[in-house]
Write an enzyme that holds these catalytic residues in place. Structure first.
Site, PDB file in Angstrom:
ATOM      1  N   ASP A 426       0.858  -1.177   0.000  1.00 57.33           N
ATOM      2  CA  ASP A 426       0.000   0.000   0.000  1.00 57.33           C
ATOM      3  C   ASP A 426       0.901   1.236   0.000  1.00 57.33           C
ATOM      4  O   ASP A 426       2.105   1.132   0.262  1.00 57.33           O
ATOM      5  CB  ASP A 426      -0.898  -0.029   1.235  1.00 57.33           C
ATOM      6  CG  ASP A 426      -1.800   1.179   1.323  1.00 57.33           C
ATOM      7  OD1 ASP A 426      -2.307   1.610   0.277  1.00 57.33           O
ATOM      8  OD2 ASP A 426      -1.977   1.697   2.437  1.00 57.33           O
ATOM      9  N   GLU A 697      -9.451  13.757   7.476  1.00 52.74           N
ATOM     10  CA  GLU A 697     -10.449  14.571   8.168  1.00 52.74           C
ATOM     11  C   GLU A 697      -9.792  15.531   9.147  1.00 52.74           C
ATOM     12  O   GLU A 697     -10.144  16.709   9.224  1.00 52.74           O
ATOM     13  CB  GLU A 697     -11.443  13.664   8.896  1.00 52.74           C
ATOM     14  CG  GLU A 697     -12.400  12.917   7.995  1.00 52.74           C
ATOM     15  CD  GLU A 697     -13.501  12.231   8.782  1.00 52.74           C
ATOM     16  OE1 GLU A 697     -13.311  12.054   9.994  1.00 52.74           O
ATOM     17  OE2 GLU A 697     -14.527  11.874   8.192  1.00 52.74           O
ATOM     18  N   LYS A 763     -17.589  16.124   0.006  1.00 50.28           N
ATOM     19  CA  LYS A 763     -16.151  16.116  -0.272  1.00 50.28           C
ATOM     20  C   LYS A 763     -15.775  14.709  -0.720  1.00 50.28           C
ATOM     21  O   LYS A 763     -16.332  13.714  -0.251  1.00 50.28           O
ATOM     22  CB  LYS A 763     -15.342  16.511   0.951  1.00 50.28           C
ATOM     23  CG  LYS A 763     -15.331  15.474   2.064  1.00 50.28           C
ATOM     24  CD  LYS A 763     -14.374  15.851   3.180  1.00 50.28           C
ATOM     25  CE  LYS A 763     -14.381  14.760   4.252  1.00 50.28           C
ATOM     26  NZ  LYS A 763     -13.495  15.073   5.381  1.00 50.28           N
ATOM     27  N   GLY A 887      -5.008   3.755  -3.586  1.00 53.59           N
ATOM     28  CA  GLY A 887      -6.268   4.368  -3.980  1.00 53.59           C
ATOM     29  C   GLY A 887      -6.122   5.798  -4.458  1.00 53.59           C
ATOM     30  O   GLY A 887      -7.111   6.424  -4.833  1.00 53.59           O
ATOM     31  N   LYS A1006      -7.135  -5.033  -4.902  1.00 52.48           N
ATOM     32  CA  LYS A1006      -5.826  -5.346  -4.339  1.00 52.48           C
ATOM     33  C   LYS A1006      -5.685  -6.843  -4.079  1.00 52.48           C
ATOM     34  O   LYS A1006      -4.681  -7.456  -4.439  1.00 52.48           O
ATOM     35  CB  LYS A1006      -5.624  -4.570  -3.031  1.00 52.48           C
ATOM     36  CG  LYS A1006      -5.480  -3.071  -3.199  1.00 52.48           C
ATOM     37  CD  LYS A1006      -5.245  -2.402  -1.855  1.00 52.48           C
ATOM     38  CE  LYS A1006      -5.086  -0.898  -1.995  1.00 52.48           C
ATOM     39  NZ  LYS A1006      -4.814  -0.235  -0.700  1.00 52.48           N
TER      40      LYS A1006
END
Length: 1186
Positions: A426, A697, A763, A887, A1006
């Protein structure tokens, strides 16, 4: 006759009613099989018939032991006999009790196998006793359970709690079962829990009292609870809880995961809560997720099992040869002339040659049993445990900043660390710090570079040399300004931006950040001390002043310029479009008897009609005035006014803070960071804490706070924002549409306190949000302006991605009352559904997240961890192919790949971006032809260049072609490439590339990529990640590695090995992996070789004793040869042997290829061949002597 006719006519009417009853009964039974009913255990005793209908529910007693005093011996022996080697040795020992074929003393032959079984049984008994002690400790923990007889909460053991009981919990207590929250001391019905025991996350989560019980005027009384709860059957899904509660009046209220307190979590920041037990014991979600340690078979163990089968085959051939030899020997003497060693039977007759051969076949099996190493399996287990112990003692695998070290969670695959061929990693949190820092933004088409913030971030980076460290700080800053400003970095100069992704903060700063992070996640000074851009800050203050004037004169917001409107909504969206929990350590929540008239979210159509009548809407304009600082002393509510504090003291503190802030604004124009975050002028320890579920966030909330737009409170139905000149505004939260990996966005539906409009703030990833914008007309001037803004925003997004920043788009939509009412009806139906609730809520979100108005975009920086580029470079030299599955958008991922040296500037990059499966197929075919032509022009091994679908064994990518190719593929194209028709072509292309970068990939993709490489190429795979989205990939790989990062411990819990940092993977593989493989492989080699040579000696002697099964060695030596006399040297070698020093293995990574090529295992095969040649040489010498 008429009666008969009537009866005949009536008969057919009865049948449909009977069928209808049967159909309803079947439907009810099917429904009951999917759901369960929970009633209060305090109700009066039920009738026997009603009791018989109810299913038996699990108690709360925890039992993880496998054995009891009576079942231990038979059950343990049964489990041990699942290992075929134990069955084989028991069979040999029992065969020795047959007088006609015995070779040793029968009791002595049982000794080795009994010793092995006893050692294993003692180990299992100790492990089970440890589990018993742990279970007893947990079962005897105490909690408060309501008693019907005493009419109060009394103390009981956890094991005595059952479904339907009412449990009361206090702050810092652990939850004993899955409990539906019905009461809370919090005035807003909230409860904060910490899920660290469940998923490792230390940030707080909010839970909400069930809707109906939130509106109670008096204290919750368990004796008055008569409702029935219908919910789903026990399952292990931690992120979902579906059901509804049926009240006595027949009204139903939906139940969600926010209403459920999970076993193992801890109550925080809440004095007292109460609820009813829904799931208990082994039916709780926590225990259903605890499947115990996962067993994986290593590659060496699988190969060893094949070698054992070959040894069995050789043993049978040797025994058959000896039996035939003995038969021929007896046959040549005939009936008259018998040899003196041939003893007749009890009846005085001699055995026939055939029968003598059969008996001797069984006898020599006993004699030659040493060929199968009885102690090999036990020796390997001992060696692996010792290896894991020494790996844990390695100080180089300890991280001081996080105070964590390597964890080995799978004891039986340590040698696989030395045979890895593919690494799947990742990016966020694995290669990077996962400390998101707000870096740049664009609002209404205007970009704000935040250069001062870049200089601040440069101060967190240590000098690269001692000379720089000795230089004054001013000079250091000026030298780094050009590096960290991120101004117009060209693609060809990506190597210059490598430094900007590294973060090597000072030791003191690291310790400070570590201490802070233990209390609050994502709250290091680097993350939260944002330096605002002066131009944007000036516009924010200008906007606040205009809003204050307009509010005082009761003017609508439409008088505000479009740019200032976008700026205002942009920061409002940053502040409220999240799930951040606000806590104040020096102000714990207190129980308030008199509840304020807080407005609950719209949950029914009746509420919608009542609350959105014209009179309600007209009163909303007055509500805004109550939000001003001048009138905030009055705590009366007009619609959505100032959020009432939980106590008078906290109210006064907030008023003092506002007055101090107002004075500071008059002097400076904006407040400092300390002044803005402190509560009531308290020191830094008393500042508001933001408990975020993700670093993104937290970064956005801290960025908004830097511009004086602070999140000061969050309830289930309201979120409070403090603004300059305006004071505190309270937005009524109507709905929260959470983030998911499919939509790639989250939204909140709120009611604006200044306009009374229903606003949707969204968002998410730019790849999805930009497609959801309201179409613009080219004829309309406003439409042309919006198109221009979108074009500029997209250009800035591309620049952010090139700079390696994570991008998010912020958008807004204003709903009319009719639009909202229409959407609300279908959304409530989706919320109240038990079946397909997730799919219905997904479709509901899609209906409202459209026709958006673009506000702006943000760029967040996530720096590389220390040593990542060097680690990747050495791993590639070791022959490992590294794939990064992320991602992030393609430009961001490519920039990070260059920074961490996954991609080199001298490489040819193959980029696959397709809009359809047909286009993907054409691209793959063209790329394969191009690469194949390169292969044909270079001298490459024929096996490596083979293009067949069957895929030849993988060789390390050492050729010049492999070192010059890299592959970049986006998520949509990857989905096409993983289809059965194209996966072979995709893998053939990827196999020829040194590095592969998969962008915008989902967690499912993945795991599919890892499984494809593992199954098709038959290669050893390793997956490494840090978050819950990496769990599926980690579990699919042969070796799963988790990083204990900031996103909790889900990846660690699912992994085989856990490391603090990515750089530790280098020594784990190159040093410990090489040593573990070399030690175990050589130990197995020596076991087989010594046994083969020992049996060859016994076999050679058969030529001198007429193949009678006799041996020239004492039976004690034969029996204990493997168990005692020759086992200790192998154990010492397997634990302590170092064929190459650690420094050399790090300096010369190419030495790792010996494990990839299985050179030692090949030597095992060669040793067996040598042993066989030795046996046949002995046979030849024996025949020649004859």
């Amino acid at each position: 006759m008429s009666q008969g006719t009537a009866g005949g006519e009536g008969a057919p009417q009865v049948l449909p009613e009977g069928k209808e009853r049967q159909r309803k009964r079947r439907r009810r039974k099917k429904k009951e099989s999917k759901t369960r009913l929970v009633r209060s255990s305090l109700l009066l005793p039920e009738a026997e018939t009603e009791k018989s209908r109810r299913t038996v529910l699990a108690c709360n007693r925890l039992k993880t032991t496998k054995y009891t005093a009576l079942s231990f011996l038979p059950k343990n022996l049964f489990e041990q006999f699942h290992r075929l080697a134990n069955v084989y040795f028991v069979f040999i020992a029992l065969l020795n009790f047959v007088p006609a074929v015995n070779a040793f003393q029968p009791e002595l032959a049982l000794a080795p196998v009994l010793f092995i079984l006893a050692v294993t049984a003692i180990k299992d008994l100790w492990e089970d006793y440890s589990r018993y002690r742990s279970d007893k400790e947990i079962n005897h923990m105490e909690c408060l359970v309501y008693s019907r007889n005493e009419k109060k909460y009394i103390s009981r053991y956890w094991k005595e709690v059952k479904v339907g009981d009412f449990v009361q919990l206090r702050c810092n207590e652990i939850i004993p079962a899955d409990i539906l929250l019905l009461s809370s001391s919090d005035p807003d019905g909230l409860c904060h829990i910490e899920t660290a025991n469940l998923d490792g996350e230390t940030n707080l989560k909010q839970r909400q009292v069930v809707r109906k019980f939130l509106e109670l005027d008096s204290e919750f009384d368990p004796l008055k609870f008569t409702s029935v709860i219908e919910c789903e059957k026990p399952n292990n899904d931690l992120s979902r809880f579906r059901g509804y509660i049926i009240h006595k009046s027949g009204k139903k209220d939906g139940l969600f995961k926010e209403n459920l307190l999970l076993r193992g979590c801890t109550i925080r920041n809440t004095e007292e809560v109460a609820g009813i037990v829904i799931y208990a014991g082994h039916e709780t979600k926590a225990l259903l997720n605890n499947n115990g340690p996962r067993y994986k078979r290593s590659k060496l163990e699988r190969q060893m099992n094949a070698d054992v089968l070959w040894c069995v085959l050789i043993l049978l051939i040797m025994c058959l040869f000896s039996a035939i030899g003995h038969g021929l020997w007896v046959w040549q003497y005939g009936e008259k002339k018998k040899p003196i060693f041939d003893v007749p039977g009890p009846d005085g007759k001699y055995l026939s040659p055939v029968l003598a051969s059969v008996y001797l076949f069984l006898t020599v099996i006993i004699v030659f049993q040493v060929l199968i190493p009885i102690s090999l399996y036990v020796s390997i287990e001992i060696v692996k445990i010792c290896q894991v112990y020494f790996i844990h003692q390695d100080k180089d695998l300890y991280d001081e900043e996080t105070d964590s070290q390597l964890q080995c969670r799978a004891l039986n695959i340590t040698e696989d660390l030395g045979q890895v061929q593919f690494i799947f990693s990742d990016k966020t949190g694995t290669l990077t710090e996962n400390k998101m820092v707000f870096r740049r933004c664009t609002v209404s088409g205007i970009e704000y570079s935040h250069d001062d913030n870049a200089k601040r971030l440069a101060m967190y980076q240590e000098p690269d040399s001692e000379e720089e460290e000795a230089a004054p700080k001013g000079g250091t800053l000026s030298q780094r300004d050009s590096i960290c400003s991120h101004q117009s970095i060209k693609v060809i100069h990506r190597s210059q931006s490598t430094k900007t992704h590294r973060r090597t903060g000072s030791r003191a700063e690291a310790k400070r950040a570590s201490i802070l992070s233990k209390h609050t996640a994502f709250s290091s000074p680097m993350e939260k001390d944002i330096t605002p851009d002066p131009r944007l800050l000036e516009k924010v203050n200008e906007c606040a002043k205009h809003l204050e004037v307009m509010r005082n004169h009761k003017q609508p917001l439409s008088h505000l310029s479009p740019e200032l409107c976008d700026i205002f909504d942009f920061f409002i969206a940053l502040t409220i479009c999240n799930t951040v929990v606000v806590t104040a350590p020096n102000q714990p929540r207190q129980k308030v008897r008199d509840r304020f008239l807080l407005k609950s979210p719209v949950k029914t159509i009746e509420d919608f009609i009542r609350r959105f009548t014209p009179s309600r809407l007209t009163s909303g304009s007055n509500s805004s005035s109550s939000s001003s600082l001048a009138t905030s002393k009055s705590m009366h509510r007009f619609g959505l006014s100032v959020l009432s504090s939980t106590s008078t003291d906290s109210t006064l503190l907030k008023l003092e803070e506002k007055l101090a802030y107002s004075a500071q604004m008059n002097n400076n124009g904006y407040s400092s960071q300390q002044g803005r975050t402190a509560v009531g002028g308290a020191p830094e320890e008393g500042e508001l804490r933001y408990e975020a579920e993700s670093p993104d966030e937290a970064a956005l909330v801290y960025a908004a706070r830097a511009y004086s737009c602070s999140l000061v409170g969050r309830l289930s139905d309201q979120v409070s924002v403090e603004l300059p000149h305006l004071g505190t505004l309270s937005f009524e939260v109507l709905h929260t549409l959470g983030f998911d990996s499919v939509r790639k966005r989250m939204s909140v539906v709120v009611r604006h306190p200044l306009t009374d409009e229903i606003n949707v703030y969204t968002k998410g990833a730019d790849s999805v949000v930009m497609d959801l914008l309201l179409p613009c007309s080219s004829d309309d001037p406003r439409g042309k302006h919006q198109k221009k803004i979108r074009s500029k925003t997209q250009n800035y997004l591309n620049l952010y991605a090139v700079d390696g920043l994570r991008t998010l788009c912020i958008a807004k939509r204003v709903l009319s009352k009719e639009e909202y009412g229409c959407w609300l009806k279908t959304h409530l139906e989706a919320e109240s559904s038990i079946e397909n609730r997730e799919e219905l809520l997904f479709q509901s979100a899609l209906r409202i997240e459209k026709n958006l108005h673009l506000l702006g975009a943000t760029g967040i920086e996530d720096r590389l961890q220390d040593g990542v580029p060097e680690t990747i470079a050495r791993l590639r030299k070791a022959g490992l192919q590294i794939w990064v599955l992320t991602g992030d958008k393609q430009e961001t991922a490519v920039n990070i790949a260059y920074a961490c040296k996954l991609l080199d500037h001298d490489e040819e990059i193959i980029t696959l971006n397709a809009e359809s499966p047909e286009t993907c197929a054409v691209l793959l075919e063209q790329c394969l032809q191009c690469v194949e032509s390169k292969f044909s022009n270079n001298t490459i091994d024929g096996a490596t260049g083979n293009m067949t679908v069957g895929f030849t064994p993988l060789y390390p990518p050492s050729s010049s072609v492999l070192s010059s190719l890299g592959l970049v593929i986006d998520g949509r194209t990857l989905a096409y490439a993983l289809e059965p028709m194209l996966e072979d072509k995709f893998l053939a292309l990827a196999k020829r590339c040194r590095s592969v970068l998969c962008c915008r990939s989902t967690p499912l993709q993945k795991s599919m990529v890892v499984k494809l490489v593992r199954d098709k190429l038959k290669a050893m795979t390793l997956a490494i990640g840090d978050g819950a989205n990496d769990v599926s990939m980690i579990q699919v790989a042969d070796v799963g590695v988790g990083i204990s990062g900031q996103e909790g411990m889900q990846a660690v819990m699912a992994s085989d090995f856990a490391i603090p940092r990515f750089r530790h993977l280098e020594k784990l593989l190159l040093v410990h992996g090489h040593w573990c493989y070399s030690r175990l492989a050589n130990m197995v080699l020596y076991f087989f070789y010594k046994n083969a040579m020992f049996v060859a000696l016994l076999f050679w002697y058969q030529f001198y004793c007429g193949f009678s099964g006799s041996s020239m060695i004492d039976q004690w030596y034969l029996i204990f040869f493997n168990l005692f006399f020759s086992s200790l040297p192998q154990l010492i070698t397997g634990v302590l042997d170092k064929d190459v020093p650690a420094e050399v293995l790090i300096a010369v990574p190419q030495l790792y290829k010996s494990g990839q090529n299985m050179e030692v295992l090949c030597t095992v095969g060669k040793s067996c061949c040598l042993a066989e040649l030795s046996i046949w040489r002995c046979c030849f010498e024996g025949k020649s002597l004859l």
